[in-house]
Design a protein around this motif. Structure first.
Motif, PDB file in Angstrom:
ATOM      1  N   LYS A  94       6.417   0.247  -0.520  1.00 18.74           N
ATOM      2  CA  LYS A  94       5.680  -0.936  -0.942  1.00 18.74           C
ATOM      3  C   LYS A  94       5.944  -1.082  -2.433  1.00 18.74           C
ATOM      4  O   LYS A  94       5.749  -0.128  -3.192  1.00 18.74           O
ATOM      5  N   ILE A  95       6.420  -2.278  -2.827  1.00 18.11           N
ATOM      6  CA  ILE A  95       6.756  -2.516  -4.229  1.00 18.11           C
ATOM      7  C   ILE A  95       5.906  -3.655  -4.780  1.00 18.11           C
ATOM      8  O   ILE A  95       5.341  -4.448  -4.019  1.00 18.11           O
ATOM      9  N   VAL A  96       5.831  -3.718  -6.104  1.00 16.40           N
ATOM     10  CA  VAL A  96       5.222  -4.870  -6.761  1.00 16.40           C
ATOM     11  C   VAL A  96       6.364  -5.629  -7.437  1.00 16.40           C
ATOM     12  O   VAL A  96       7.153  -5.065  -8.189  1.00 16.40           O
ATOM     13  N   LEU A  97       6.474  -6.908  -7.103  1.00 20.81           N
ATOM     14  CA  LEU A  97       7.500  -7.767  -7.687  1.00 20.81           C
ATOM     15  C   LEU A  97       7.080  -8.167  -9.092  1.00 20.81           C
ATOM     16  O   LEU A  97       5.883  -8.157  -9.420  1.00 20.81           O
ATOM     17  N   LYS A  98       8.024  -8.559  -9.933  1.00 23.03           N
ATOM     18  CA  LYS A  98       7.736  -8.982 -11.310  1.00 23.03           C
ATOM     19  C   LYS A  98       6.688 -10.093 -11.331  1.00 23.03           C
ATOM     20  O   LYS A  98       5.742 -10.049 -12.099  1.00 23.03           O
ATOM     21  N   LYS A  99       6.853 -11.066 -10.430  1.00 22.09           N
ATOM     22  CA  LYS A  99       5.917 -12.210 -10.408  1.00 22.09           C
ATOM     23  C   LYS A  99       4.520 -11.812  -9.932  1.00 22.09           C
ATOM     24  O   LYS A  99       3.559 -12.531 -10.177  1.00 22.09           O
TER      25      LYS A  99
ATOM     26  N   GLY B 135       9.056  -3.167   2.342  1.00 20.95           N
ATOM     27  CA  GLY B 135      10.470  -3.315   2.652  1.00 20.95           C
ATOM     28  C   GLY B 135      11.179  -1.981   2.736  1.00 20.95           C
ATOM     29  O   GLY B 135      10.572  -0.922   2.597  1.00 20.95           O
ATOM     30  N   ILE B 136      12.489  -2.060   2.963  1.00 25.91           N
ATOM     31  CA  ILE B 136      13.352  -0.887   3.072  1.00 25.91           C
ATOM     32  C   ILE B 136      14.261  -0.843   1.844  1.00 25.91           C
ATOM     33  O   ILE B 136      14.865  -1.849   1.479  1.00 25.91           O
ATOM     34  N   VAL B 137      14.356   0.321   1.200  1.00 21.57           N
ATOM     35  CA  VAL B 137      15.162   0.476  -0.017  1.00 21.57           C
ATOM     36  C   VAL B 137      16.652   0.340   0.312  1.00 21.57           C
ATOM     37  O   VAL B 137      17.159   0.984   1.227  1.00 21.57           O
ATOM     38  N   LYS B 138      17.328  -0.525  -0.464  1.00 25.72           N
ATOM     39  CA  LYS B 138      18.785  -0.645  -0.371  1.00 25.72           C
ATOM     40  C   LYS B 138      19.438   0.112  -1.528  1.00 25.72           C
ATOM     41  O   LYS B 138      20.338   0.914  -1.320  1.00 25.72           O
TER      42      LYS B 138
ATOM     43  N   ARG C  49      15.956  -2.174  -5.259  1.00 25.65           N
ATOM     44  CA  ARG C  49      16.298  -3.427  -4.577  1.00 25.65           C
ATOM     45  C   ARG C  49      16.091  -3.188  -3.096  1.00 25.65           C
ATOM     46  O   ARG C  49      16.585  -2.203  -2.548  1.00 25.65           O
ATOM     47  N   LEU C  50      15.345  -4.086  -2.448  1.00 21.11           N
ATOM     48  CA  LEU C  50      15.125  -3.975  -1.016  1.00 21.11           C
ATOM     49  C   LEU C  50      16.304  -4.563  -0.260  1.00 21.11           C
ATOM     50  O   LEU C  50      17.135  -5.268  -0.829  1.00 21.11           O
ATOM     51  N   GLN C  51      16.367  -4.306   1.040  1.00 21.13           N
ATOM     52  CA  GLN C  51      17.457  -4.823   1.859  1.00 21.13           C
ATOM     53  C   GLN C  51      17.494  -6.345   1.874  1.00 21.13           C
ATOM     54  O   GLN C  51      18.553  -6.934   2.055  1.00 21.13           O
ATOM     55  N   ASP C  52      16.337  -6.997   1.664  1.00 24.00           N
ATOM     56  CA  ASP C  52      16.314  -8.466   1.641  1.00 24.00           C
ATOM     57  C   ASP C  52      16.617  -9.041   0.258  1.00 24.00           C
ATOM     58  O   ASP C  52      16.564 -10.248   0.054  1.00 24.00           O
ATOM     59  N   GLY C  53      16.942  -8.159  -0.719  1.00 22.15           N
ATOM     60  CA  GLY C  53      17.363  -8.618  -2.037  1.00 22.15           C
ATOM     61  C   GLY C  53      16.270  -8.650  -3.092  1.00 22.15           C
ATOM     62  O   GLY C  53      16.557  -8.850  -4.273  1.00 22.15           O
ATOM     63  N   GLN C  54      15.013  -8.466  -2.712  1.00 25.21           N
ATOM     64  CA  GLN C  54      13.922  -8.491  -3.686  1.00 25.21           C
ATOM     65  C   GLN C  54      13.960  -7.223  -4.536  1.00 25.21           C
ATOM     66  O   GLN C  54      14.289  -6.140  -4.051  1.00 25.21           O
ATOM     67  N   VAL C  55      13.600  -7.379  -5.819  1.00 27.66           N
ATOM     68  CA  VAL C  55      13.616  -6.255  -6.758  1.00 27.66           C
ATOM     69  C   VAL C  55      12.206  -6.047  -7.300  1.00 27.66           C
ATOM     70  O   VAL C  55      11.525  -6.997  -7.681  1.00 27.66           O
ATOM     71  N   GLY C  56      11.776  -4.788  -7.323  1.00 26.95           N
ATOM     72  CA  GLY C  56      10.462  -4.479  -7.867  1.00 26.95           C
ATOM     73  C   GLY C  56      10.305  -2.992  -8.068  1.00 26.95           C
ATOM     74  O   GLY C  56      11.224  -2.204  -7.811  1.00 26.95           O
ATOM     75  N   ARG C  57       9.124  -2.604  -8.529  1.00 26.86           N
ATOM     76  CA  ARG C  57       8.834  -1.193  -8.789  1.00 26.86           C
ATOM     77  C   ARG C  57       8.026  -0.610  -7.636  1.00 26.86           C
ATOM     78  O   ARG C  57       7.060  -1.214  -7.178  1.00 26.86           O
ATOM     79  N   VAL C  58       8.430   0.590  -7.208  1.00 29.09           N
ATOM     80  CA  VAL C  58       7.777   1.246  -6.073  1.00 29.09           C
ATOM     81  C   VAL C  58       6.371   1.690  -6.471  1.00 29.09           C
ATOM     82  O   VAL C  58       6.188   2.387  -7.465  1.00 29.09           O
ATOM     83  N   LYS C  59       5.404   1.267  -5.689  1.00 30.34           N
ATOM     84  CA  LYS C  59       4.010   1.699  -5.896  1.00 30.34           C
ATOM     85  C   LYS C  59       3.576   2.695  -4.837  1.00 30.34           C
ATOM     86  O   LYS C  59       2.665   3.478  -5.054  1.00 30.34           O
ATOM     87  N   GLU C  60       4.240   2.660  -3.668  1.00 29.68           N
ATOM     88  CA  GLU C  60       3.852   3.537  -2.576  1.00 29.68           C
ATOM     89  C   GLU C  60       5.052   3.791  -1.674  1.00 29.68           C
ATOM     90  O   GLU C  60       5.815   2.875  -1.382  1.00 29.68           O
ATOM     91  N   ILE C  61       5.204   5.040  -1.268  1.00 29.30           N
ATOM     92  CA  ILE C  61       6.239   5.387  -0.295  1.00 29.30           C
ATOM     93  C   ILE C  61       5.527   5.539   1.045  1.00 29.30           C
ATOM     94  O   ILE C  61       4.591   6.317   1.161  1.00 29.30           O
ATOM     95  N   VAL C  62       5.962   4.770   2.026  1.00 24.94           N
ATOM     96  CA  VAL C  62       5.304   4.746   3.331  1.00 24.94           C
ATOM     97  C   VAL C  62       5.849   5.879   4.188  1.00 24.94           C
ATOM     98  O   VAL C  62       7.056   5.986   4.396  1.00 24.94           O
ATOM     99  N   LYS C  63       4.943   6.709   4.680  1.00 23.60           N
ATOM    100  CA  LYS C  63       5.316   7.812   5.578  1.00 23.60           C
ATOM    101  C   LYS C  63       5.242   7.308   7.008  1.00 23.60           C
ATOM    102  O   LYS C  63       4.303   6.617   7.371  1.00 23.60           O
ATOM    103  N   ASP C  64       6.239   7.674   7.829  1.00 20.99           N
ATOM    104  CA  ASP C  64       6.194   7.325   9.246  1.00 20.99           C
ATOM    105  C   ASP C  64       5.388   8.368   9.990  1.00 20.99           C
ATOM    106  O   ASP C  64       5.895   9.396  10.414  1.00 20.99           O
ATOM    107  N   GLU C  65       4.102   8.111  10.151  1.00 22.93           N
ATOM    108  CA  GLU C  65       3.212   9.038  10.852  1.00 22.93           C
ATOM    109  C   GLU C  65       3.451   8.962  12.364  1.00 22.93           C
ATOM    110  O   GLU C  65       3.241   9.914  13.074  1.00 22.93           O
TER     111      GLU C  65
END
Length: 68
Positions: free
Chosen positions: A16-21, A31-34, A50-66
């Protein structure tokens, strides 16, 4: 897990990232990290990716697949 350490983030990871805007509101985007864009081993505001869909932001949380 927070996204301040580069070693914790890998291409293909769910994050989970926070975008600049969205920095003022803190709205998170999933998203998924590219690509990992931050070169330093850590960053206090989160590693920039950069996510696979092209969005760029700073990671706030790494999602664990429980479920897996």
């Amino acid at each position: 897990m927070n996204g301040q350490n580069r070693k914790d983030i890998r291409p293909g990871a769910s994050v989970k990232i926070v975008l600049k805007k969205d920095q003022r509101t803190g709205t998170l985007t999933s998203g998924i990290v590219k690509d990992i864009l931050t070169k330093s081993p850590s960053h206090p505001h989160g590693i920039k990716v950069r996510l696979q869909d092209g969005q760029v932001g700073r990671v706030k949380e790494i999602v664990k697949d429980e479920e897996a």
